[in-house]
Write an enzyme that holds these catalytic residues in place. Structure first.
Site, short mmCIF file in Angstrom:
data_model
loop_
_atom_site.label_atom_id
_atom_site.label_comp_id
_atom_site.label_asym_id
_atom_site.label_seq_id
_atom_site.Cartn_x
_atom_site.Cartn_y
_atom_site.Cartn_z
N TYR A 59 -2.95 5.01 7.44
CA TYR A 59 -2.12 3.04 7.76
C TYR A 59 -1.25 3.56 6.68
O TYR A 59 0.24 3.46 6.63
CB TYR A 59 -2.41 2.63 7.28
CG TYR A 59 -2.51 0.79 7.05
CD1 TYR A 59 -1.89 0.53 7.79
CD2 TYR A 59 -2.51 0.03 6.23
CE1 TYR A 59 -0.66 -0.83 7.74
CE2 TYR A 59 -1.41 -0.98 5.82
CZ TYR A 59 -0.98 -1.08 6.47
OH TYR A 59 -0.07 -2.70 6.46
N GLU A 74 0.64 -1.68 0.06
CA GLU A 74 0.06 0.12 0.15
C GLU A 74 0.34 1.14 -0.14
O GLU A 74 0.50 2.11 -0.79
CB GLU A 74 -0.83 -0.12 0.84
CG GLU A 74 -1.84 -1.37 0.62
CD GLU A 74 -3.49 -1.24 1.72
OE1 GLU A 74 -3.40 -0.05 2.35
OE2 GLU A 74 -3.31 -2.13 2.30
#
Ligand code: NAD
Ligand code: TYD
Length: 350
Positions: free
Chosen positions: A156, A133
């Site tokens: 995150y 990610e």
């Protein structure tokens, strides 16, 4: 005997890594350091908790003092760092806890390791486990490679990107031997039911609505957790210091196709009429900043280290569904919160 510190070992991926190392390497002593947040569950490691080469240490990596104390006390030879806040939706509602654990916690570990290793780095390794990610979001084509520019877009992924940069900074600045891997979405036994696959299995079983964000068109590349653990084993033993390795499943699914596939499998397993589970699909408000597509090119890991995923998705998702159906009490204890008492019963009352 090599002393290996695995952080976050009571979590989903960490518990599979701890089990693999404890069983496969009796010549190593494995120390599992975990704060036992909502995501940490020692029941995941029941089968190996009494092994002579395993020790559980309860502690928070955000405590600088504790990290220094543990490294002084145990003189770890290597670290496999998985402890993190890991759920994107939680990072949207509470970014600060992600900054604390994922960034400060990682720096605390790096400093504590540097403190005892810096006079002689021979045989030492700091292995940082990260996510795909950090590379951001792909359009319809293309794959993330190890040289794709970082472009994190959620609190995150930004906190994980920051920790990756810091680990590389310790390699360049202090010559600390490090290695990093960035993996795609994992699935399998013991995943906390806030993530899509276990959440869907639980809801399908209970005939509850299956929430799909937006139109369900977002794409993820799913890897069976045991295959992530085997890649970590390979990289830990054979990876080149200073390098990064991408790990992926070559297995892209839109969320809606994935859920339809799971509904089909579960209708069969639960002896339901075909289409019963799919009727639970409910489209809900999209996630803020929802990344469209992740897909990983793991050819470096495959070509240089000879790693291969061990199974096809169809087999992996069946195994996963079977595990959740056979381990109903694990899920029930998590959803009613009683798993948190396990530590107390096992350790604090001893
Ligand atoms: P998880 O949320 O299931 O487990 C995290 C573990 O870390 C828990 O046991 C928790 O108690 C522990 N922890 C959290 N904060 C802590 C702190 N301050 N101090 C000590 N321990 C703490 O996460 P996971 O899905 O197993 O992910 C593990 C690692 O792998 C993370 O670093 C994550 O970024 C990375 N990763 C996950 C995926 C995925 O699909 N789940 C994919 C790629 C990379
Ligand atoms: P998730 O398992 O949270 O992993 P990540 O966000 O790290 O990829 O979500 C996987 C995909 O499923 C993601 O596109 C968001 C979507 N999703 C839903 O549609 N509904 C849900 O209830 C959840 C938790 C996720």
């Amino acid at each position: 005997m090599k002393k290996i510190l695995i952080t976050g070992g009571a979590g989903f991926i960490g518990s599979h890594v701890v089990r693999l190392f404890v069983k496969q390497y009796p010549q190593y002593h494995i120390y599992n350091l975990d704060a036992l947040t909502y995501a940490g569950n020692l029941e995941n490691l029941k089968d190996i908790e009494n092994e002579p080469n395993y020790t559980f240490l309860k502690g928070d990596i955000v405590s600088e003092e504790l990290m220094h104390q543990l490294f002084q006390q145990y003189s770890f030879d290597a670290v496999i760092h998985l402890a993190a806040e890991s759920h994107v939706d939680r990072s949207i509602s509470d970014p600060l806890s992600f900054i604390k654990t994922n960034i400060l916690g990682t720096v605390n570990l790096l400093n504590a390791a540097k403190n005892i290793w810096q006079d002689n780095y021979e045989g030492k390794l700091f292995y940082h486990i990260s996510t795909d990610e950090v590379y951001g979001s792909l359009g319809e084509t293309g794959l993330f490679t190890e040289t794709t520019a970082y472009d994190p877009r959620s609190p995150y992924s930004s906190s994980k990107a920051s920790s990756d940069h810091l680990v590389r900074a310790y390699y360049h600045t202090y010559k600390m031997p490090v290695v990093i891997s960035n993996c795609s979405n994992n699935y399998g036994p013991n995943q906390f039911p806030e993530k899509l696959i276990p959440l869907a299995i639980n809801n399908i079983k209970k005939m509850k609505p299956i929430p799909i964000y937006g139109k369900g068109e977002n794409i993820r590349d799913w890897l069976f957790v045991i295959d992530h653990a085997s890649a970590i084993d390979k990289i830990f033993h054979e990876g080149t210091v200073g390098e990064t390795y991408n790990i992926g499943g070559i297995n892209e699914w839109t969320n809606i196709d994935l859920i339809h596939k799971m509904c089909e499998v579960m209708d069969k397993k639960l002896n339901r009429e075909n289409g019963t589970s799919a009727s639970l699909i409910t489209f809900v408000k999209d996630r803020a900043g929802h990344d469209m597509r992740y897909a990983i090119d793991s050819s470096k890991l495959m070509n240089e280290l000879g790693w291969q995923p061990s199974l096809q998705f169809e087999e992996g998702i069946e195994k996963t569904i079977d595990w959740y159906l056979e381990n109903e009490s694990w899920m029930n204890r998590i959803t009613d919160g009683s798993y948190e008492k396990y530590y107390e019963d096992q350790y604090e009352k001893r």
